[in-house]
Design a protein around this motif. Structure first.
Motif, PDB file in Angstrom:
ATOM      1  N   MET A 142       0.830  -1.203   0.000  1.00 39.04           N
ATOM      2  CA  MET A 142       0.000   0.000   0.000  1.00 39.04           C
ATOM      3  C   MET A 142       0.870   1.261   0.000  1.00 39.04           C
ATOM      4  O   MET A 142       0.622   2.210  -0.730  1.00 39.04           O
ATOM      5  CB  MET A 142      -0.851  -0.033   1.274  1.00 39.04           C
ATOM      6  CG  MET A 142      -2.295   0.415   1.167  1.00 39.04           C
ATOM      7  SD  MET A 142      -3.197   0.101  -0.312  1.00 39.04           S
ATOM      8  CE  MET A 142      -4.768   0.767   0.195  1.00 39.04           C
ATOM      9  N   ASN A 143       1.938   1.232   0.828  1.00 39.09           N
ATOM     10  CA  ASN A 143       2.776   2.425   0.930  1.00 39.09           C
ATOM     11  C   ASN A 143       3.467   2.767  -0.380  1.00 39.09           C
ATOM     12  O   ASN A 143       3.831   3.916  -0.607  1.00 39.09           O
ATOM     13  CB  ASN A 143       3.832   2.226   2.025  1.00 39.09           C
ATOM     14  CG  ASN A 143       3.265   2.528   3.393  1.00 39.09           C
ATOM     15  OD1 ASN A 143       2.342   3.327   3.511  1.00 39.09           O
ATOM     16  ND2 ASN A 143       3.788   1.890   4.406  1.00 39.09           N
ATOM     17  N   ASN A 144       3.648   1.765  -1.240  1.00 39.71           N
ATOM     18  CA  ASN A 144       4.327   2.039  -2.504  1.00 39.71           C
ATOM     19  C   ASN A 144       3.502   2.910  -3.435  1.00 39.71           C
ATOM     20  O   ASN A 144       4.034   3.498  -4.366  1.00 39.71           O
ATOM     21  CB  ASN A 144       4.674   0.724  -3.213  1.00 39.71           C
ATOM     22  CG  ASN A 144       5.760  -0.008  -2.473  1.00 39.71           C
ATOM     23  OD1 ASN A 144       6.558   0.613  -1.785  1.00 39.71           O
ATOM     24  ND2 ASN A 144       5.777  -1.315  -2.589  1.00 39.71           N
ATOM     25  N   LEU A 145       2.181   3.002  -3.167  1.00 38.59           N
ATOM     26  CA  LEU A 145       1.319   3.820  -4.018  1.00 38.59           C
ATOM     27  C   LEU A 145       1.683   5.296  -3.936  1.00 38.59           C
ATOM     28  O   LEU A 145       1.297   6.081  -4.794  1.00 38.59           O
ATOM     29  CB  LEU A 145      -0.144   3.650  -3.601  1.00 38.59           C
ATOM     30  CG  LEU A 145      -0.755   2.301  -3.923  1.00 38.59           C
ATOM     31  CD1 LEU A 145      -2.183   2.247  -3.418  1.00 38.59           C
ATOM     32  CD2 LEU A 145      -0.741   2.069  -5.419  1.00 38.59           C
ATOM     33  N   VAL A 146       2.426   5.666  -2.894  1.00 41.60           N
ATOM     34  CA  VAL A 146       2.807   7.071  -2.722  1.00 41.60           C
ATOM     35  C   VAL A 146       3.496   7.614  -3.963  1.00 41.60           C
ATOM     36  O   VAL A 146       3.352   8.780  -4.314  1.00 41.60           O
ATOM     37  CB  VAL A 146       3.753   7.197  -1.500  1.00 41.60           C
ATOM     38  CG1 VAL A 146       4.243   8.602  -1.333  1.00 41.60           C
ATOM     39  CG2 VAL A 146       3.049   6.743  -0.256  1.00 41.60           C
ATOM     40  N   PHE A 147       4.226   6.739  -4.635  1.00 36.15           N
ATOM     41  CA  PHE A 147       5.020   7.180  -5.773  1.00 36.15           C
ATOM     42  C   PHE A 147       4.192   7.375  -7.040  1.00 36.15           C
ATOM     43  O   PHE A 147       4.676   7.930  -8.019  1.00 36.15           O
ATOM     44  CB  PHE A 147       6.132   6.165  -6.029  1.00 36.15           C
ATOM     45  CG  PHE A 147       7.236   6.723  -6.863  1.00 36.15           C
ATOM     46  CD1 PHE A 147       8.010   7.771  -6.384  1.00 36.15           C
ATOM     47  CD2 PHE A 147       7.497   6.241  -8.121  1.00 36.15           C
ATOM     48  CE1 PHE A 147       9.016   8.319  -7.140  1.00 36.15           C
ATOM     49  CE2 PHE A 147       8.506   6.784  -8.895  1.00 36.15           C
ATOM     50  CZ  PHE A 147       9.270   7.819  -8.390  1.00 36.15           C
ATOM     51  N   LEU A 148       2.921   6.931  -6.984  1.00 30.94           N
ATOM     52  CA  LEU A 148       2.133   6.876  -8.210  1.00 30.94           C
ATOM     53  C   LEU A 148       1.905   8.233  -8.898  1.00 30.94           C
ATOM     54  O   LEU A 148       2.058   8.312 -10.121  1.00 30.94           O
ATOM     55  CB  LEU A 148       0.795   6.173  -7.930  1.00 30.94           C
ATOM     56  CG  LEU A 148       0.312   5.258  -9.038  1.00 30.94           C
ATOM     57  CD1 LEU A 148       1.399   4.324  -9.506  1.00 30.94           C
ATOM     58  CD2 LEU A 148      -0.891   4.475  -8.586  1.00 30.94           C
ATOM     59  N   PRO A 149       1.548   9.310  -8.177  1.00 28.85           N
ATOM     60  CA  PRO A 149       1.335  10.577  -8.898  1.00 28.85           C
ATOM     61  C   PRO A 149       2.564  10.995  -9.714  1.00 28.85           C
ATOM     62  O   PRO A 149       2.444  11.345 -10.889  1.00 28.85           O
ATOM     63  CB  PRO A 149       1.064  11.578  -7.774  1.00 28.85           C
ATOM     64  CG  PRO A 149       0.555  10.778  -6.660  1.00 28.85           C
ATOM     65  CD  PRO A 149       1.224   9.444  -6.744  1.00 28.85           C
ATOM     66  N   VAL A 150       3.736  10.920  -9.096  1.00 35.22           N
ATOM     67  CA  VAL A 150       4.959  11.256  -9.825  1.00 35.22           C
ATOM     68  C   VAL A 150       5.151  10.286 -10.985  1.00 35.22           C
ATOM     69  O   VAL A 150       5.471  10.685 -12.102  1.00 35.22           O
ATOM     70  CB  VAL A 150       6.171  11.202  -8.870  1.00 35.22           C
ATOM     71  CG1 VAL A 150       7.448  11.420  -9.626  1.00 35.22           C
ATOM     72  CG2 VAL A 150       6.028  12.225  -7.783  1.00 35.22           C
ATOM     73  N   GLY A 151       4.912   8.996 -10.700  1.00 35.91           N
ATOM     74  CA  GLY A 151       5.115   7.968 -11.716  1.00 35.91           C
ATOM     75  C   GLY A 151       4.220   8.153 -12.922  1.00 35.91           C
ATOM     76  O   GLY A 151       4.669   8.057 -14.063  1.00 35.91           O
ATOM     77  N   ILE A 152       2.934   8.433 -12.662  1.00 43.72           N
ATOM     78  CA  ILE A 152       1.991   8.585 -13.785  1.00 43.72           C
ATOM     79  C   ILE A 152       2.400   9.762 -14.655  1.00 43.72           C
ATOM     80  O   ILE A 152       2.443   9.667 -15.886  1.00 43.72           O
ATOM     81  CB  ILE A 152       0.550   8.776 -13.264  1.00 43.72           C
ATOM     82  CG1 ILE A 152       0.055   7.527 -12.561  1.00 43.72           C
ATOM     83  CG2 ILE A 152      -0.383   9.120 -14.414  1.00 43.72           C
ATOM     84  CD1 ILE A 152      -1.291   7.689 -11.897  1.00 43.72           C
ATOM     85  N   ALA A 153       2.730  10.894 -14.005  1.00 38.00           N
ATOM     86  CA  ALA A 153       3.105  12.068 -14.787  1.00 38.00           C
ATOM     87  C   ALA A 153       4.383  11.810 -15.579  1.00 38.00           C
ATOM     88  O   ALA A 153       4.509  12.244 -16.722  1.00 38.00           O
ATOM     89  CB  ALA A 153       3.274  13.281 -13.869  1.00 38.00           C
ATOM     90  N   PHE A 154       5.314  11.078 -14.968  1.00 39.24           N
ATOM     91  CA  PHE A 154       6.553  10.794 -15.682  1.00 39.24           C
ATOM     92  C   PHE A 154       6.301   9.854 -16.857  1.00 39.24           C
ATOM     93  O   PHE A 154       6.910   9.988 -17.922  1.00 39.24           O
ATOM     94  CB  PHE A 154       7.594  10.199 -14.736  1.00 39.24           C
ATOM     95  CG  PHE A 154       8.978  10.196 -15.328  1.00 39.24           C
ATOM     96  CD1 PHE A 154       9.720  11.358 -15.345  1.00 39.24           C
ATOM     97  CD2 PHE A 154       9.503   9.066 -15.897  1.00 39.24           C
ATOM     98  CE1 PHE A 154      10.973  11.383 -15.918  1.00 39.24           C
ATOM     99  CE2 PHE A 154      10.759   9.078 -16.473  1.00 39.24           C
ATOM    100  CZ  PHE A 154      11.497  10.243 -16.478  1.00 39.24           C
ATOM    101  N   LEU A 155       5.363   8.917 -16.658  1.00 38.30           N
ATOM    102  CA  LEU A 155       4.966   8.044 -17.760  1.00 38.30           C
ATOM    103  C   LEU A 155       4.435   8.878 -18.919  1.00 38.30           C
ATOM    104  O   LEU A 155       4.777   8.638 -20.087  1.00 38.30           O
ATOM    105  CB  LEU A 155       3.893   7.062 -17.270  1.00 38.30           C
ATOM    106  CG  LEU A 155       3.387   6.073 -18.294  1.00 38.30           C
ATOM    107  CD1 LEU A 155       4.424   4.994 -18.535  1.00 38.30           C
ATOM    108  CD2 LEU A 155       2.078   5.451 -17.848  1.00 38.30           C
ATOM    109  N   GLY A 156       3.593   9.881 -18.581  1.00 42.52           N
ATOM    110  CA  GLY A 156       3.070  10.765 -19.619  1.00 42.52           C
ATOM    111  C   GLY A 156       4.184  11.461 -20.365  1.00 42.52           C
ATOM    112  O   GLY A 156       4.160  11.578 -21.592  1.00 42.52           O
ATOM    113  N   PHE A 157       5.197  11.908 -19.614  1.00 40.73           N
ATOM    114  CA  PHE A 157       6.350  12.585 -20.212  1.00 40.73           C
ATOM    115  C   PHE A 157       7.051  11.663 -21.200  1.00 40.73           C
ATOM    116  O   PHE A 157       7.291  12.024 -22.359  1.00 40.73           O
ATOM    117  CB  PHE A 157       7.295  13.007 -19.084  1.00 40.73           C
ATOM    118  CG  PHE A 157       8.634  13.493 -19.536  1.00 40.73           C
ATOM    119  CD1 PHE A 157       8.756  14.699 -20.206  1.00 40.73           C
ATOM    120  CD2 PHE A 157       9.774  12.762 -19.289  1.00 40.73           C
ATOM    121  CE1 PHE A 157       9.985  15.164 -20.609  1.00 40.73           C
ATOM    122  CE2 PHE A 157      11.007  13.220 -19.691  1.00 40.73           C
ATOM    123  CZ  PHE A 157      11.113  14.421 -20.359  1.00 40.73           C
TER     124      PHE A 157
END
Lengths: 495, 111
Positions: A1-16
């Protein structure tokens, strides 16, 4: 569950990464898909993930102070959702092939900007916050200086130099804080600085002020705002909406998180923030009076709105804990309302410019007769910004009045009333000259049709403002949880 | 000694910044940035010639704290990227107007 913290940064970087690879024509589609995922995660996390627990992640398993820790509480979830909504609206609004938006770097830069903003909201480490600020800065620098217009480059130069100075302040303060407190983790900093303040209160206070100056430049508070009106109106509408909605709020977030609730309580900082907030409210609206271009007026109003949000400072250390919590939640509510409404106004003024070819008051008149729907789209956020009842701004201002009243801050109430009056004045000025009267356009500019996608983006933001206005409890409940986490989280939760 | 260097660099940086020409601003930013990096480094009271260890245990007198050095390293990298951008921007400014920046004074008439 705690690993989800990285998701906002991850999603935006994926978009990049994605928009760098795909062809020019599918960039917008890919960006839309990524933005929808981002909003989805934001809203889901706001309602499910972090209600009672603050998620924490030590990146790479390193314990602090050597590792970087990320955290995700209710405040982060609220801000990530709002960021997501603007992200979606901006991507939806952008129409490739116009002015600076024809650069192939346009969409990747939006993604990396959002990546930086998400990082700043999710980090629990002072130096990491500095690094995310630099990510935001560099991407906004490049977005600012796309294109060759003289006004834009001149505005960009002021923005770049003043924001670099702010970064230097931040860097110096972060380094000195580490050398004094031997940690950069915000939770540990709160206790270490508290102990240090008993020994040398003045040194801690000066570190606090140094950081405050850095963040105040970012959030365009009163004496530090000059870069904002110089640059925002020169950008393309979508980018100026994104900047207006989010960049100053990152600075305010940092002030709330670090200056108010990580450093030990200090009356001087409280008085400083309250005073600068009142000054910003008045100077912002006063600056707007003489302006004659829609987006320049809006730019000055950002400064005054930032002042309203920064009024949270006068409640932050209140001994009455109900008032403290109420004041902070109202300020966060105001921030949420402001993010949506201000971005919407910028987008609509972009629509006006794309239909008539100019956004100078006096050159464009009588839009109400020819484009009634556009007038409606402008009226909703304008009335909301001014604080007229059925819209979100009314509740935001009402809450601030209530809080100031129970704190017995009569002067603050007078300032708020004056600011509100002149906000109505500015919005009326735009309305009277651009929408009222006979349709009469300067020169041979032929009226164009507004692009459908852009109109949908404006409708989306307007509907959100109306929805918050009709049902403020939902947002206020989230703001209250966020305020609870902001006040108590860092001080009392073990890492 | 390091502290003295840092103070001199920051002072010179501010001096250059206040001169108001584009090149002066670029030099000012370089000097100021490096001065601040040196300040952070000096603030950690480094023992010159010693290693920096994460796991220092009882040997704090024989080793340095690695975190300030990591911070300075990060800041140098970021500062260099920013500097590259500022130089590119100044080139762009020089291409569209006189280098003394007189065109920035007259506020743009229209968008």
């Amino acid at each position: 569950m705690n690993n989800l913290v990285f998701l906002p940064v991850g999603i935006a970087f994926l978009g990049f990464s994605l928009t760098l690879i795909v062809s020019r024509r599918s960039q917008k589609l890919a960006s839309l898909a990524v933005a929808v995922c981002y909003v989805g995660f934001g809203v889901w996390s706001m309602f499910n993930l972090s209600r009672d627990v603050t998620l924490r992640l030590n990146v790479g398993g390193w314990p602090s102070p050597f590792g970087i820790s990320l955290m995700y509480d209710n405040l982060t979830a609220l801000l990530i959702s709002l960021t997501g909504i603007l992200y979606l609206a901006t991507v939806l609004y952008s129409k490739p092939g116009k002015t600076s938006e024809d650069s192939p770097l346009f969409f990747p830069l939006i993604h990396i900007l959002i990546c930086g903003i998400s990082g700043a909201f999710t980090t629990g480490d002072l130096f990491n916050l500095y690094v995310w600020f630099e990510v935001i800065l560099l991407s906004s620098f490049v977005l600012l200086s796309l294109g060759n217009k003289v006004a834009r480059i001149a505005g960009a130069f002021k923005y770049v130099v003043l924001n670099m100075l702010s970064s230097f302040f931040f860097l110096a303060a972060a380094g000195l804080v580490y050398n004094a407190a031997h940690t950069l983790n915000l939770v540990q900093l709160a206790s270490n600085l508290g102990e240090l303040a008993l020994v040398s209160p003045n040194y801690v206070l000066s570190l606090n002020i140094l950081l405050f100056i850095a963040f105040a430049i970012k959030s365009a508070l009163f004496p530090f705002f000059f870069w904002l009106p110089a640059s925002y109106h020169t950008l393309s509408p979508a980018i100026s909406a994104l900047f207006a909605g989010l960049l100053t709020k990152v600075g305010l977030y940092a002030i709330f998180r670090v200056n108010l609730f990580t450093f030990p309580q200090n009356d001087y900082v409280q008085a400083l923030l309250g005073g600068l907030a009142c000054a910003s409210i008045l100077i912002g609206v006063a600056g707007a009076i003489v302006q004659t271009s829609i987006r320049r007026i809006l730019g000055f109003h950002i400064i005054s709105q930032v002042g309203y949000i920064a009024l949270a400072g006068i409640f932050a250390f209140s001994s009455d804990s109900t008032l403290q919590r109420f004041g902070i939640s109202v300020a966060l509510f105001y921030m949420a309302h402001h993010i949506l409404v201000k971005a919407n106004l910028y987008l609509v003024s972009g629509l006006v410019a794309s239909i008539t070819g100019t956004e100078r008051l006096g050159k464009v008149t009588g839009l109400l007769a020819t484009h009634a729907f556009l007038a409606l789209l402008f009226a909703i956020p304008a009335l909301s910004l001014a604080g007229i009842p059925p819209f979100s701004g009314f509740w935001a201002k009402l809450g601030l009045f209530q809080a100031a009243l129970s704190a017995n801050q009569i002067l603050v109430i007078v300032v708020m009333l004056a600011g509100g009056f002149f906000t109505v004045f500015s919005m009326t000025k735009i309305w009277l000259s651009a929408f009222w009267g006979e349709a009469q356009w300067d020169g041979n500019a032929r009226p164009q049709r507004a692009p459908v996608c852009s109109v949908i983006a404006c409708i989306l933001l307007s509907m959100l403002s109306v929805a918050i206005g009709l049902h403020p409890d939902l947002l206020f409940g989230r703001a209250e949880l966020a305020a609870r986490d902001l006040i108590s989280g860092i001080h009392h939760v073990a890492p | 000694m390091i502290t003295l260097c840092a103070v001199v660099l920051i002072f010179l940086g501010l001096l250059f910044l206040l001169r108001g020409s584009f090149v002066g601003i670029a030099f000012g930013l370089i000097l100021l940035g490096n001065g601040i990096n040196l300040t952070i480094f000096a603030g950690s009271k480094p023992r010159l010639g010693m290693f920096a260890f994460v796991d220092r245990g009882a040997a704090t007198s024989l080793s340095n704290d690695p975190v300030p050095q990591a911070l300075v390293l990060t800041a140098i990298v970021i500062g260099f990227a920013l500097l590259g951008f500022v130089v590119a921007l100044i080139r762009k400014v020089a291409a569209i107007g006189p280098i003394d920046g007189s065109f920035m004074k007259e506020e743009d008439a229209d968008e």
